[in-house]
Design a protein around this motif. Structure first.
Motif, PDB file in Angstrom:
ATOM      1  N   TYR A   1     -10.095  11.402  -0.982  1.00 15.39           N
ATOM      2  CA  TYR A   1      -9.728  12.458  -1.925  1.00 15.39           C
ATOM      3  C   TYR A   1     -10.726  12.635  -3.074  1.00 15.39           C
ATOM      4  CZ  TYR A   1      -5.275  12.004   0.521  1.00 15.39           C
ATOM      5  OH  TYR A   1      -4.308  11.949   1.495  1.00 15.39           O
TER       6      TYR A   1
ATOM      7  N   THR B   1      -2.798  12.878  -6.354  1.00 17.02           N
ATOM      8  CA  THR B   1      -3.557  13.290  -5.170  1.00 17.02           C
ATOM      9  C   THR B   1      -3.286  14.748  -4.826  1.00 17.02           C
ATOM     10  OG1 THR B   1      -3.624  11.036  -4.299  1.00 17.02           O
ATOM     11  CG2 THR B   1      -3.912  12.832  -2.717  1.00 17.02           C
TER      12      THR B   1
ATOM     13  N   SER C   1       0.836   9.780  -5.422  1.00 12.06           N
ATOM     14  CA  SER C   1       0.886  10.964  -4.555  1.00 12.06           C
ATOM     15  C   SER C   1       0.773  12.277  -5.323  1.00 12.06           C
ATOM     16  CB  SER C   1       2.172  10.948  -3.721  1.00 12.06           C
ATOM     17  OG  SER C   1       3.316  10.991  -4.554  1.00 12.06           O
TER      18      SER C   1
ATOM     19  N   GLU D   1      -6.545   0.579  -1.312  1.00 10.20           N
ATOM     20  CA  GLU D   1      -6.073   1.918  -1.652  1.00 10.20           C
ATOM     21  C   GLU D   1      -7.066   2.654  -2.555  1.00 10.20           C
ATOM     22  OE1 GLU D   1      -3.487   4.068  -0.769  1.00 10.20           O
ATOM     23  OE2 GLU D   1      -3.579   2.640   0.880  1.00 10.20           O
TER      24      GLU D   1
ATOM     25  N   ARG E   1       0.816  -1.212   0.000  1.00 11.74           N
ATOM     26  CA  ARG E   1       0.000   0.000   0.000  1.00 11.74           C
ATOM     27  C   ARG E   1       0.851   1.264   0.000  1.00 11.74           C
ATOM     28  NH1 ARG E   1      -5.303  -0.424   3.788  1.00 11.74           N
ATOM     29  NH2 ARG E   1      -5.599   1.586   2.715  1.00 11.74           N
ATOM     30  N   GLU E   2       2.011   1.208   0.666  1.00 16.17           N
ATOM     31  CA  GLU E   2       2.884   2.381   0.683  1.00 16.17           C
ATOM     32  C   GLU E   2       3.381   2.711  -0.722  1.00 16.17           C
ATOM     33  OE1 GLU E   2       3.267  -0.272   2.593  1.00 16.17           O
ATOM     34  OE2 GLU E   2       2.821   0.444   4.624  1.00 16.17           O
TER      35      GLU E   2
ATOM     36  N   ARG F   1       0.561   4.268  -2.732  1.00 22.49           N
ATOM     37  CA  ARG F   1       0.314   5.648  -2.314  1.00 22.49           C
ATOM     38  C   ARG F   1       1.422   6.566  -2.818  1.00 22.49           C
ATOM     39  NH1 ARG F   1      -2.367   6.282   3.549  1.00 22.49           N
ATOM     40  NH2 ARG F   1      -3.427   4.465   2.674  1.00 22.49           N
ATOM     41  N   ASP F   2       2.640   6.039  -2.902  1.00 24.23           N
ATOM     42  CA  ASP F   2       3.747   6.839  -3.436  1.00 24.23           C
ATOM     43  C   ASP F   2       3.511   7.188  -4.900  1.00 24.23           C
ATOM     44  OD1 ASP F   2       5.047   6.758  -1.002  1.00 24.23           O
ATOM     45  OD2 ASP F   2       6.458   5.167  -1.599  1.00 24.23           O
TER      46      ASP F   2
ATOM     47  N   HIS G   1      -8.609   6.233  -1.641  1.00 28.17           N
ATOM     48  CA  HIS G   1      -8.508   7.406  -2.505  1.00 28.17           C
ATOM     49  C   HIS G   1      -9.881   7.958  -2.868  1.00 28.17           C
ATOM     50  CE1 HIS G   1      -4.291   6.247  -2.828  1.00 28.17           C
ATOM     51  NE2 HIS G   1      -4.053   7.387  -3.448  1.00 28.17           N
TER      52      HIS G   1
END
Length: 315
Positions: free
Chosen positions: A115, A79, A76, A107, A68-69, A72-73, A111
């Motif tokens: 967002y 976002t 990013s 994820e 997940r990291e 998300r990277d 999102h």
């Protein structure tokens, strides 16, 4: 309004297309969207861009985080842009199942809820999986799309894993999800536009994206499709939106290049069809040049700093 369903702003070099020059940032994207573009004699802008990372930047490489990291990277910067410009950008979550199908599903949900993302992109070629056999990789994230009303954009037009009909199994399994066939089956490795057309004619939840499709085929296909099943998308960059808008504008002319399309129906192709899918309020075409210019007012009434940034981006 005009909505471009397919844009790839980035603050890093595109690792797949390897465009020359500086990264095509959000500011450059906004400057491009502002145009103005002349459509049926009136100046227009692209009101919304549905944005996602360049797919090459979502492929795991040495030094990237996983799970997940890692997702998300790579999401990013998108976002950051949808948070800063919610009036211009719509978030499109680019799903790579190789970061873990459940991770991707979680994820996507994050999102969407955190967002306001409204779309998801599948690129089976870039992420190296056969979509008709990797159903267990797709089901978790499609369940989220079904539950939350997320529109799915599918890269199509080249083998070995992005031939349109390879997505038929997952499309049939999720009849309540709206799928858009990006590029209308035309890309680097082939012209599968007739496959895409027959899928659209056969399936009420399948839509075609106009960008990359040959202009003469747009005329031919638009006469067979339901009016709401064609949407405007440019894959910018590397493409420039104005030329693809012109390929839809020409439909308002007489045969054989056009089909006497009404301006109202053209407005559907350019943005209102997509607006309905995204839950946005459709708009009528401008009545005249004066109204068209009035709609552009907020584009050019930005702060001095924003105008300066966009001028620099154009330069």
């Amino acid at each position: 309004m005009i909505i471009d369903t397919h844009m790839h702003p980035t603050n890093k070099p595109d690792k797949a297309w390897r465009h020359a020059g500086d990264p095509f940032t959000g500011e450059r994207t906004l400057a491009m969207m502002d145009g103005p573009y002349t459509i049926n004699g009136t100046p227009r802008r692209i009101d919304y861009g549905c944005i996602m990372p360049p797919p090459g930047n979502t492929v795991w490489q040495d030094g990237m985080r996983t799970g997940r990291e890692g997702i998300r990277d790579y999401m990013s910067y998108i976002t950051e842009l949808v948070t800063a410009h919610p009036d211009r950008f719509v978030g499109n979550f680019l799903y790579n199942p190789r970061f873990g199908p459940e991770n991707g599903a979680n994820e996507l949900e994050f999102h969407v809820k955190e967002y306001g993302y409204k779309m998801m992109k599948l690129h089976a070629n870039m992420h190296a999986y056969r979509p008709d056999r990797a159903l267990d990789w797709l089901r978790p994230v499609l369940r989220v799309c079904d539950e939350l009303g997320v529109v799915v954009l599918i890269h199509t037009g080249d083998g070995p894993y992005s031939i349109p009909t390879q997505f038929y199994p997952i499309i049939r399994e999720f009849p309540n999800v709206n799928f858009i066939l990006a590029h209308f089956g035309v890309q680097t490795g082939g012209v599968y536009c007739f496959e895409a057309l027959y899928m659209i004619l056969d399936s009420p939840n399948v839509y075609g994206e106009s960008g990359w499709l040959l202009q003469s085929r747009i005329v031919e296909f638009a006469q067979q499709m339901e009016k709401h099943q064609l949407v405007f998308g440019t894959d910018s960059p590397p493409n420039e939106p104005g030329m693809w808008a012109r390929e839809l504008e020409v439909l308002c002319g007489p045969p054989p290049q056009g089909m006497h399309l009404s301006e109202e129906d053209l407005e559907g192709y350019l943005g209102n069809n997509m607006a309905r899918l995204l839950g946005l309020e459709p708009t009528p075409p401008p009545r005249d040049e004066a109204e068209a210019k009035l709609r552009l007012t907020d584009t050019y009434a930005s702060s001095d700093s924003t105008r300066a940034a966009r001028a620099a981006a154009r330069a």
